[in-house]
Design an enzyme around this catalytic site. Structure first.
Site, PDB file in Angstrom:
ATOM      1  CD  GLU A   1      10.028  12.199  -3.886  1.00 44.82           C
ATOM      2  OE1 GLU A   1       8.884  12.639  -3.688  1.00 44.82           O
ATOM      3  OE2 GLU A   1      10.810  11.889  -2.972  1.00 44.82           O
ATOM      4  CG  ASP A   2       4.263  12.219  -3.319  1.00 47.52           C
ATOM      5  OD1 ASP A   2       3.327  12.520  -2.564  1.00 47.52           O
ATOM      6  OD2 ASP A   2       5.394  11.915  -2.899  1.00 47.52           O
TER       7      ASP A   2
ATOM      8  CE  LYS B   1      13.081  11.709  -0.555  1.00 45.84           C
ATOM      9  NZ  LYS B   1      11.813  10.995  -0.783  1.00 45.84           N
TER      10      LYS B   1
ATOM     11  CB  THR C   1       2.076   5.425   4.264  1.00 40.58           C
ATOM     12  OG1 THR C   1       3.190   6.078   3.665  1.00 40.58           O
ATOM     13  CG2 THR C   1       2.045   3.978   3.827  1.00 40.58           C
TER      14      THR C   1
ATOM     15  CE  LYS D   1       2.763  15.541  -1.002  1.00 42.87           C
ATOM     16  NZ  LYS D   1       1.911  15.596  -2.214  1.00 42.87           N
ATOM     17  N   GLY D   2       7.548  15.136   2.133  1.00 41.21           N
ATOM     18  CA  GLY D   2       8.932  14.880   1.738  1.00 41.21           C
ATOM     19  C   GLY D   2       9.969  15.155   2.801  1.00 41.21           C
TER      20      GLY D   2
ATOM     21  NE  ARG E   1      10.115   9.141  12.640  1.00 45.34           N
ATOM     22  CZ  ARG E   1      10.620   7.961  12.966  1.00 45.34           C
ATOM     23  NH1 ARG E   1      11.181   7.787  14.140  1.00 45.34           N
ATOM     24  NH2 ARG E   1      10.585   6.961  12.112  1.00 45.34           N
TER      25      ARG E   1
ATOM     26  CG  ASP F   1       8.797   9.226  -2.001  1.00 45.82           C
ATOM     27  OD1 ASP F   1       9.344   8.861  -0.948  1.00 45.82           O
ATOM     28  OD2 ASP F   1       7.820   9.997  -2.027  1.00 45.82           O
ATOM     29  CG  LEU F   2       6.756   3.552   0.668  1.00 47.67           C
ATOM     30  CD1 LEU F   2       6.385   2.486  -0.355  1.00 47.67           C
ATOM     31  CD2 LEU F   2       7.392   2.909   1.892  1.00 47.67           C
ATOM     32  CG  ASP F   3       5.137   7.703   2.762  1.00 45.28           C
ATOM     33  OD1 ASP F   3       4.897   6.487   2.743  1.00 45.28           O
ATOM     34  OD2 ASP F   3       5.644   8.292   3.732  1.00 45.28           O
TER      35      ASP F   3
ATOM     36  CB  SER G   1      11.103   6.198   1.559  1.00 41.75           C
ATOM     37  OG  SER G   1      10.219   6.707   2.542  1.00 41.75           O
ATOM     38  CB  ALA G   2      12.342  11.068   4.167  1.00 41.74           C
ATOM     39  CB  SER G   3       9.268   6.692   5.745  1.00 38.66           C
ATOM     40  OG  SER G   3       8.738   5.835   6.743  1.00 38.66           O
TER      41      SER G   3
ATOM     42  CG  ASN H   1       8.221   3.654  10.314  1.00 37.93           C
ATOM     43  OD1 ASN H   1       8.729   2.973  11.189  1.00 37.93           O
ATOM     44  ND2 ASN H   1       7.809   4.890  10.513  1.00 37.93           N
TER      45      ASN H   1
END
Length: 226
Positions: A177-178, A153, A23, A51-52, A55, A15-17, A122-124, A126
């Site tokens: 993952e966080d 997710k 971010t 979280k997770g 958008r 995951d990224l964020d 990542s769900a982002s 970006n």
């Protein structure tokens, strides 16, 4: 802990964020600004609930929190989501390699040196922009495009695709993952789940590291051999 042995692991799905960088702070600023505009009370509970989430799912939760889920057409909702994303992108322009979490760059180098494959789940939408600003694009040639997903997710779809794009089976991967939704998705995909954060929150993870400096191959192997 799953029955997977450390020797069976060939790849890592990130995951990224909240795992590579924070971010999430920019998402929070952008969503809270939009919520204020919509007349929805911002709270820590709402912030944690996002979280997770994707958008559009995040927007739906904000609208539901304010009992406004039926006040906007789908087209209007998409405009609001775009507005939030534009705010977020303004904030993201300020990010630099100094914003990579401690130890993560060293861990990526270690994975490279040992021939492990890596991908981003990542769900982002970006994620490529963020990776570019962090100067990590070369580590991640493989990024799951959220637009190709049918479900967000905690559904395992994104983690299964993240394994597929690096040519691996899910059980050959460790997912980082966080968020609890992400950990649930990793577990459902039958990957080994590595939580980044509090063990009191990420209770379903196969292993948890509160300190990103502690995320090393040796420490992961030690956890899997417990």
């Amino acid at each position: 802990m799953k029955m997977t042995k450390f020797a069976d692991i060939k790849g890592f799905v990130f995951d990224l964020d909240g795992v590579i960088t924070d971010t999430a702070q920019f998402h929070t600023k952008a969503w809270s600004k939009l919520a204020d505009q919509l007349g929805v009370q911002w709270s820590t509970e709402l912030q944690n609930g996002l979280k997770g989430l994707s958008r559009m799912d995040s927007l739906e939760l904000i609208l539901k929190t304010g009992n406004k889920e039926n006040d906007y057409s789908q087209a209007e909702k998409e405009k609001l989501a775009t507005q939030k994303n534009n705010l977020y992108l303004q904030f993201v322009q300020t990010i630099t390699p100094a914003d990579i979490f401690p130890g993560i760059k060293e861990f990526l180098d270690e994975l490279n040196q040992h021939g492990y494959l890596m991908s981003i789940a990542s769900a982002s939408k970006n994620a490529p922009t963020v990776l570019d600003k962090l100067e990590l694009t070369d580590y991640f040639e493989h990024v799951v495009d959220p637009k190709t997903l049918k479900r967000g997710k905690p559904d395992p779809e994104i983690f299964i695709k993240a394994a597929e794009i690096i040519g691996l089976k899910p059980e050959q991967c460790i997912g980082l993952e966080d968020a609890t939704a992400g950990i649930a998705g990793i577990n459902a995909a039958n990957e080994v789940s590595l939580g980044v954060g509090s063990p009191d929150v990420l209770t379903e993870a196969d292993m948890v590291f509160e300190d990103t400096n502690k995320i090393t191959l040796a420490n992961i192997e030690a956890n899997m051999n417990k």
